[in-house]
Design an enzyme around this catalytic site. Sequence first.
Site, PDB file in Angstrom:
ATOM      1  N   ASN A   1      34.660  41.612  43.455  1.00 52.31           N
ATOM      2  CA  ASN A   1      34.624  42.795  42.589  1.00 52.31           C
ATOM      3  C   ASN A   1      34.027  42.386  41.248  1.00 52.31           C
ATOM      4  O   ASN A   1      34.692  41.729  40.442  1.00 52.31           O
ATOM      5  CB  ASN A   1      36.064  43.326  42.421  1.00 52.31           C
ATOM      6  CG  ASN A   1      36.128  44.491  41.452  1.00 52.31           C
ATOM      7  OD1 ASN A   1      35.103  45.040  41.045  1.00 52.31           O
ATOM      8  ND2 ASN A   1      37.343  44.876  41.081  1.00 52.31           N
TER       9      ASN A   1
ATOM     10  N   GLY B   1      43.107  39.563  36.135  1.00 50.26           N
ATOM     11  CA  GLY B   1      42.387  39.181  34.926  1.00 50.26           C
ATOM     12  C   GLY B   1      43.272  38.535  33.870  1.00 50.26           C
ATOM     13  O   GLY B   1      42.858  38.371  32.730  1.00 50.26           O
TER      14      GLY B   1
ATOM     15  N   HIS C   1      41.573  50.978  42.830  1.00 50.81           N
ATOM     16  CA  HIS C   1      41.733  49.746  42.048  1.00 50.81           C
ATOM     17  C   HIS C   1      42.620  50.034  40.837  1.00 50.81           C
ATOM     18  O   HIS C   1      42.555  51.120  40.251  1.00 50.81           O
ATOM     19  CB  HIS C   1      40.370  49.212  41.598  1.00 50.81           C
ATOM     20  CG  HIS C   1      40.476  47.853  41.000  1.00 50.81           C
ATOM     21  ND1 HIS C   1      40.843  47.659  39.683  1.00 50.81           N
ATOM     22  CD2 HIS C   1      40.328  46.620  41.539  1.00 50.81           C
ATOM     23  CE1 HIS C   1      40.897  46.351  39.449  1.00 50.81           C
ATOM     24  NE2 HIS C   1      40.588  45.699  40.551  1.00 50.81           N
TER      25      HIS C   1
ATOM     26  N   LYS D   1      33.174  44.272  38.825  1.00 50.89           N
ATOM     27  CA  LYS D   1      33.591  45.143  37.713  1.00 50.89           C
ATOM     28  C   LYS D   1      32.378  45.519  36.853  1.00 50.89           C
ATOM     29  O   LYS D   1      31.294  45.679  37.386  1.00 50.89           O
ATOM     30  CB  LYS D   1      34.709  44.457  36.913  1.00 50.89           C
ATOM     31  CG  LYS D   1      35.841  43.993  37.830  1.00 50.89           C
ATOM     32  CD  LYS D   1      37.075  43.576  37.110  1.00 50.89           C
ATOM     33  CE  LYS D   1      38.125  43.154  38.135  1.00 50.89           C
ATOM     34  NZ  LYS D   1      39.410  42.869  37.563  1.00 50.89           N
TER      35      LYS D   1
ATOM     36  N   GLU E   1      42.443  49.230  37.865  1.00 53.53           N
ATOM     37  CA  GLU E   1      41.739  49.619  36.627  1.00 53.53           C
ATOM     38  C   GLU E   1      41.314  51.078  36.675  1.00 53.53           C
ATOM     39  O   GLU E   1      41.054  51.692  35.641  1.00 53.53           O
ATOM     40  CB  GLU E   1      40.559  48.659  36.385  1.00 53.53           C
ATOM     41  CG  GLU E   1      41.078  47.309  35.900  1.00 53.53           C
ATOM     42  CD  GLU E   1      40.227  46.108  36.244  1.00 53.53           C
ATOM     43  OE1 GLU E   1      39.053  46.265  36.587  1.00 53.53           O
ATOM     44  OE2 GLU E   1      40.769  44.982  36.168  1.00 53.53           O
TER      45      GLU E   1
ATOM     46  N   GLU F   1      47.055  43.928  45.014  1.00 49.02           N
ATOM     47  CA  GLU F   1      46.688  43.355  43.718  1.00 49.02           C
ATOM     48  C   GLU F   1      47.776  43.658  42.699  1.00 49.02           C
ATOM     49  O   GLU F   1      47.776  44.735  42.087  1.00 49.02           O
ATOM     50  CB  GLU F   1      45.370  43.957  43.242  1.00 49.02           C
ATOM     51  CG  GLU F   1      44.215  43.661  44.176  1.00 49.02           C
ATOM     52  CD  GLU F   1      42.896  43.670  43.416  1.00 49.02           C
ATOM     53  OE1 GLU F   1      42.254  42.622  43.386  1.00 49.02           O
ATOM     54  OE2 GLU F   1      42.538  44.689  42.836  1.00 49.02           O
TER      55      GLU F   1
ATOM     56  N   SER G   1      43.530  37.060  39.899  1.00 49.86           N
ATOM     57  CA  SER G   1      43.291  35.697  39.413  1.00 49.86           C
ATOM     58  C   SER G   1      43.117  34.668  40.533  1.00 49.86           C
ATOM     59  O   SER G   1      43.596  33.541  40.417  1.00 49.86           O
ATOM     60  CB  SER G   1      44.396  35.273  38.436  1.00 49.86           C
ATOM     61  OG  SER G   1      44.404  36.138  37.313  1.00 49.86           O
TER      62      SER G   1
HETATM   63  P1  PGA Z   1      40.622  38.955  38.820  1.00 46.03           P
HETATM   64  O1  PGA Z   1      40.362  40.449  39.332  1.00 46.03           O
HETATM   65  O2  PGA Z   1      40.302  38.031  39.982  1.00 46.03           O
HETATM   66  O3  PGA Z   1      39.676  38.767  37.658  1.00 46.03           O
HETATM   67  O4  PGA Z   1      42.050  38.859  38.439  1.00 46.03           O
HETATM   68  C1  PGA Z   1      40.733  40.849  40.625  1.00 46.03           C
HETATM   69  C2  PGA Z   1      40.478  42.335  40.803  1.00 46.03           C
HETATM   70  O5  PGA Z   1      40.770  43.111  39.888  1.00 46.03           O
HETATM   71  O6  PGA Z   1      39.979  42.767  41.861  1.00 46.03           O
END
Ligand code: PGA
Length: 240
Positions: free
Chosen positions: A8, A163, A89, A10, A91, A157, A199
Amino acid sequence: MGKIVAANWKMNLRRQSGCELASALKTDGRECWLFPSFTLLAPIADTLIGGTLKLGAQDLSPELDGAFTGDVSAEMLGDAGCTMVLVGHSERRHGHGEQGELLLRKLKRAAEAGLKPLYCVGETLEEREAGRAKEVVKEHLSVLKDLQGTCAAVAYEPVWAIGTGLTATPEQAAEMHAFIRDELTKLGLTDLPILYGGSVKPGNAKDLMTQPHVDGVLVGGASLKLDSLRAIDDVAREIG
Ligand code: PGA
């Protein structure tokens, strides 16, 4: 099926950096799922022609084409070369207030347009600390009950691990993945892969992917660099 590695990206990368990354992965013969931002989809689709990578968008409109300024329809995504799409997701859930009914409409629209959703679920830190993690995840999963066979996978997640550099421990991941597997079985979705996200890095990918019911990973930050994405995918291939 071997372990799945989904990337992803983003709101990151540009046409050149995204195409270079995709092109290197294609040359390697990798089978990752890539989720670039909207503007990168068409050029990356051209780069990927003939390869084994899959391309998806990070979101879609729940509407058909029409007067929806700023939105992108499922048909447009298919036209740009996507076969998949992220839905739900965190976000989108937390940054844009997307939930329940809207996410169900997006899942249905994706299916009608022939796109396979990667549906994301997960609790916030507050919800986990209140002992509500499973209840929240169960509720997120409940929208799948009318969608037999249309999703590509579910991604667990935990919002507190995205993140932040914090990762669920392998035990926490294993416990939630076992719960999700049970819930999916109750919904009749016995074969749906369950990915872990939050992460994921080269250093923790093996511990996570060797847990029962962890069928792969959804990677954000570490998927933006060829070396780290390759290293995570190497772990996935090694485990098989
Ligand atoms: P991250 O993001 O690996 O940077 O924690 C994962 C995601 O949001 O899909």
